[in-house]
Design an enzyme around this catalytic site. Structure first.
Site, PDB file in Angstrom:
ATOM      1  CG  HIS A  53       8.768 -55.105  25.586  1.00 34.47           C
ATOM      2  ND1 HIS A  53       8.464 -54.330  26.665  1.00 34.47           N
ATOM      3  CD2 HIS A  53       8.484 -56.381  25.958  1.00 34.47           C
ATOM      4  CE1 HIS A  53       7.986 -55.086  27.629  1.00 34.47           C
ATOM      5  NE2 HIS A  53       7.999 -56.349  27.234  1.00 34.47           N
TER       6      HIS A  53
HETATM    7  P1  TYD Z   1       5.160 -59.711  26.671  1.00 37.29           P
HETATM    8  O1  TYD Z   1       4.912 -58.485  27.462  1.00 37.29           O
HETATM    9  O2  TYD Z   1       5.463 -59.557  25.212  1.00 37.29           O
HETATM   10  O3  TYD Z   1       6.317 -60.522  27.370  1.00 37.29           O
HETATM   11  P2  TYD Z   1       7.873 -60.547  27.033  1.00 37.29           P
HETATM   12  O4  TYD Z   1       8.224 -59.196  26.538  1.00 37.29           O
HETATM   13  O5  TYD Z   1       8.497 -60.929  28.309  1.00 37.29           O
HETATM   14  O6  TYD Z   1       8.036 -61.586  25.989  1.00 37.29           O
HETATM   15  O7  TYD Z   1       3.934 -60.676  26.837  1.00 37.29           O
HETATM   16  C1  TYD Z   1       3.935 -61.976  26.292  1.00 37.29           C
HETATM   17  C2  TYD Z   1       2.534 -62.305  25.845  1.00 37.29           C
HETATM   18  O8  TYD Z   1       1.633 -62.269  26.955  1.00 37.29           O
HETATM   19  C3  TYD Z   1       2.015 -61.343  24.798  1.00 37.29           C
HETATM   20  O9  TYD Z   1       1.620 -62.077  23.680  1.00 37.29           O
HETATM   21  C4  TYD Z   1       0.800 -60.702  25.401  1.00 37.29           C
HETATM   22  C5  TYD Z   1       0.503 -61.470  26.667  1.00 37.29           C
HETATM   23  N1  TYD Z   1       0.236 -60.538  27.780  1.00 37.29           N
HETATM   24  C6  TYD Z   1      -1.058 -60.261  28.128  1.00 37.29           C
HETATM   25  O10 TYD Z   1      -2.027 -60.761  27.512  1.00 37.29           O
HETATM   26  N2  TYD Z   1      -1.304 -59.436  29.192  1.00 37.29           N
HETATM   27  C7  TYD Z   1      -0.282 -58.860  29.888  1.00 37.29           C
HETATM   28  O11 TYD Z   1      -0.537 -58.102  30.860  1.00 37.29           O
HETATM   29  C8  TYD Z   1       1.057 -59.131  29.511  1.00 37.29           C
HETATM   30  C9  TYD Z   1       2.215 -58.515  30.227  1.00 37.29           C
HETATM   31  C10 TYD Z   1       1.277 -59.986  28.451  1.00 37.29           C
END
Ligand code: TYD
Length: 139
Positions: A53
């Site tokens: 992303h």
């Molecule tokens: P995400 O940033 O989408 O991780 P990746 O891109 O590595 O898959 O985050 C995964 C999940 O964690 C998403 O559903 C939201 C949650 N999240 C939080 O609640 N707080 C945060 O600071 C982060 C980074 C993620």
């Protein structure tokens, strides 16, 4: 807008000691922004990739506290791969870049500092939309 040339490996202080080494980071010093958030990624199964992303506003600073992984950054024009495999190096990733994390070693631990609080509104998760926005920026 930032490009992959603005992504930088930053060497952190390393206080070597026969009792065990110590490193540290300071905001607005090694980390070029005020830290609003810290999170970590761990227990990544072999072969998994994370973080496909872009962030609209959030800047990041990523450290491989343990093990190793690659961070692929993409500004819509050019891609670069950075390997983090030492706990005294950090990677600064400005906002507005597509980034993925891959090739996690067993038991790797990724520590990430962010310049914003968590909000889904800051994410672009559709690569085609990211490329379109990048091309629109140039107009
Ligand atoms: P995400 O940033 O989408 O991780 P990746 O891109 O590595 O898959 O985050 C995964 C999940 O964690 C998403 O559903 C939201 C949650 N999240 C939080 O609640 N707080 C945060 O600071 C982060 C980074 C993620």
């Amino acid at each position: 807008m930032p490009t992959v040339d603005d992504v930088k490996i930053i060497e952190l202080p390393k206080v070597t000691d026969p009792r065990g080494n110590l490193s540290f980071v300071e905001q607005l010093n090694h980390i070029p922004f005020e830290i609003k958030r810290t999170y970590w990624i761990y227990d990544v199964p072999g072969g998994e990739a994370r973080g496909g992303h872009a962030f609209i506003h959030n800047e990041e600073f990523i450290i491989a506290l343990s093990g190793s992984f690659d961070i692929v950054v993409d500004d819509g024009n050019q891609k670069k791969v950075f390997t983090l495999n030492r706990s005294y190096y950090g990677l600064y990733v400005p906002c507005g870049l597509w980034r993925e994390m891959e090739n996690f070693s067993t038991n790797s631990l990724a520590l990430e500092f962010g310049s914003t609080h968590y909000t889904t509104d800051d994410y672009i998760r559709d690569y085609d939309l990211f490329i379109k926005l990048k091309h629109d920026e140039k107009k």
